[in-house]
Design an enzyme around this catalytic site. Sequence first.
Site, PDB file in Angstrom:
ATOM      1  N   ASP A  45       9.428   2.807  -0.324  1.00 19.16           N
ATOM      2  CA  ASP A  45       8.382   3.440   0.469  1.00 19.16           C
ATOM      3  C   ASP A  45       8.580   3.085   1.937  1.00 19.16           C
ATOM      4  OD1 ASP A  45       6.171   4.500   1.640  1.00 19.16           O
ATOM      5  OD2 ASP A  45       4.703   3.490   0.357  1.00 19.16           O
ATOM      6  N   TYR A  73       0.847  -1.184   0.000  1.00 19.56           N
ATOM      7  CA  TYR A  73       0.000   0.000   0.000  1.00 19.56           C
ATOM      8  C   TYR A  73       0.882   1.233   0.000  1.00 19.56           C
ATOM      9  CZ  TYR A  73      -3.433   3.466   1.576  1.00 19.56           C
ATOM     10  OH  TYR A  73      -4.241   4.566   1.684  1.00 19.56           O
ATOM     11  N   LYS A 129       4.431   9.223   8.659  1.00 21.76           N
ATOM     12  CA  LYS A 129       4.195   8.667   9.998  1.00 21.76           C
ATOM     13  C   LYS A 129       5.177   9.183  11.059  1.00 21.76           C
ATOM     14  CE  LYS A 129       1.213   5.181   8.223  1.00 21.76           C
ATOM     15  NZ  LYS A 129       1.249   4.334   7.050  1.00 21.76           N
TER      16      LYS A 129
HETATM   17  C1  LIG Z   1       0.593   4.753   5.679  1.00 17.37           C
HETATM   18  C2  LIG Z   1       1.326   4.480   4.438  1.00 17.37           C
HETATM   19  C3  LIG Z   1       1.193   5.299   3.308  1.00 17.37           C
HETATM   20  C4  LIG Z   1       0.195   6.418   3.231  1.00 17.37           C
HETATM   21  O1  LIG Z   1       0.429   7.417   4.158  1.00 17.37           O
HETATM   22  P1  LIG Z   1      -0.792   8.414   4.544  1.00 17.37           P
HETATM   23  O2  LIG Z   1      -0.149   9.395   5.471  1.00 17.37           O
HETATM   24  O3  LIG Z   1      -1.825   7.549   5.182  1.00 17.37           O
HETATM   25  O4  LIG Z   1      -1.281   9.030   3.297  1.00 17.37           O
HETATM   26  C5  LIG Z   1       2.006   5.052   2.228  1.00 17.37           C
HETATM   27  N1  LIG Z   1       2.891   4.037   2.234  1.00 17.37           N
HETATM   28  C6  LIG Z   1       3.028   3.221   3.295  1.00 17.37           C
HETATM   29  C7  LIG Z   1       4.037   2.125   3.253  1.00 17.37           C
HETATM   30  C8  LIG Z   1       2.243   3.402   4.422  1.00 17.37           C
HETATM   31  O5  LIG Z   1       2.358   2.561   5.456  1.00 17.37           O
END
Ligand SMILES: *Cc1c(COP(=O)(O)O)cnc(C)c1O
Length: 430
Positions: free
Chosen positions: A239, A144, A267
Amino acid sequence: MEFSRSSQAFAEAQHWIPGGVDSPARAFGAVGCDPLFIERAAGAYLYDLDGNALIDYIGSWGPMILGHAHPEVTAALEKAIQQGTSYGTPTLLETRLAQKVVAAIPSIEMVRFVNSGTEATMSAIRLARGFTGRNKIVKFEGNYHGHADSLLVAAGSAAATFGVPNSPGVTPGTSQDTLVLPYNNAEKLLQTMEDVGKEVAGIIFEPIVGNMGCVVATEEFCAALREVRELYGILLICDEVMTGFRVDYRGAQHLLKIQPDITTLGKIIGGGLPVGAYGGLREIMRQILPSGPVFQAGTLSGNPLAMTAGLCTLEILEKTNPYPYLEQLSAELAAGIAQAAKKHNIPLCVNRVGSMMTFFFQEGPVYDWETASRSDTRAYAHFFREMLHRGIYFPCSQFEALFVSAAHREEHIRETIHAADTIFAEMKTK
Ligand SMILES: *Cc1c(COP(=O)(O)O)cnc(C)c1O
C-alpha cells in the site's frame, strides 16, 4: 494568533455535517482545540478564515508534494476544465498517466485508476482473492488502508485481536477473514503463515507506515514478507497510497527492495484531486473486468481533471527531481527539532524517511503500534497547539506523519525549528 472565525465556522458545520468534518482526522479531536477552516493555499502556506498564514506540514495529508497551487498544475487544470469535466469514456490522459506510473514502478505492468486510496485497497483485496481463490487477508496493526469494511480492523487502534472490527457497522462476518498481526514482527508472521499461509490470498502492508506515525519496515520484516510469498503463494499488496512518489519517485518498494504483486497508489498521483490506483503484474491485472471476471467500476474513474493534475504532478517530479532537495530540508528539520528537544531534556524519538517524518514524544525506538502508543500524547497535543499559535501547521495527532514539500524553503525550516525550541524551553520549566 486569533482563530475565532474558524471556531465559529466549526460550530456551524457541526450542525449540518457529523462532527463538522468530512473526514475524522481533520476535527483536531486529539489535540484539544477547534480545527482551522482554510480559505486558500499557495506554496508552503495555508490561509485560514481569520487571515492567518500557516506553514503547512500536512500537504492535504500527503498529495501536495509540490506545494499548493503549483503554477504549472494550476495552468494545466485551467486548460483542462475548458474541455469539459467528465465524459464517462476512455481518454488519452488515462493511458499517459498509466504509462508514467508503469515507467516509475517496475512491479507495475498495468494499472487501473479509481477515485480514492480506499477504493484502491478495497479493489486490490478483491483482486487478490479473485486471483488466488482464497479468502483470508493479512494486515498489520496500526497500518491504515482506508475505510473498506474488511480492512477496518486494528487500523491504528490498540486492538490486536483476530478479526475484531474497529467500527460499529463492520460485521464479524466481514472481518473474520482479516488476520491482524503486529508490524515488523518477522517471527510472528512466519509462524502464523505456517498454520494458515495456504488460506491467505494477500498480505497488505504499508512499506513505510504513515498512519501510526512514521515507521519503516525492517529488513528482516521485508525478508519475511518475501519468504511467505514464495512459500505459500500469497500475494504481496504494497500500500503506497502515501509513500508512492513521496519517499522516492520509484516508491518505497524501491528503497526497501520489495517486489509486490499488487501496489496501491493515491494521494500524489492525483496532484490534489481525488484519485487512487492499483496496479501490478499483467497476469494479475488482466483478471479485472472487462478483461477478466473480477468486478470493479467507477462513474468518475479516470476523471480528466484528476488525470491532468496527476500527470502534470508526475511530469514535474520527473523533470525537476526534487527528492535530493526534500531530503536535505527534511534532514535539517528532523535534526534541528531533535537537537532542540535534547537541549531541553524533552524525550523525543524522530522517525523519518525522506520528506515524511514523525516526532514521537518518547525515548523510542518506535517500530510498531505497541511502541508508538507509548508516546506522551498530552505533551504532543500541547506542542501542536503551541506550534499552531506560532503559525506552524503540524499533524493534529501524534500518530500521523508530517510532510515537507518542494515549496518549503530554508527559512520555513529555520522558523519551525526556532518555534519548537521555544516551546520545548517552556515545557521544561513546567
Ligand atoms: C490515505 C491512505 C489510504 C486511504 O486513501 P483515501 O484516499 O483517504 O481513501 C490508504 N492507504 C494509505 C497507506 C493511506 O495513507
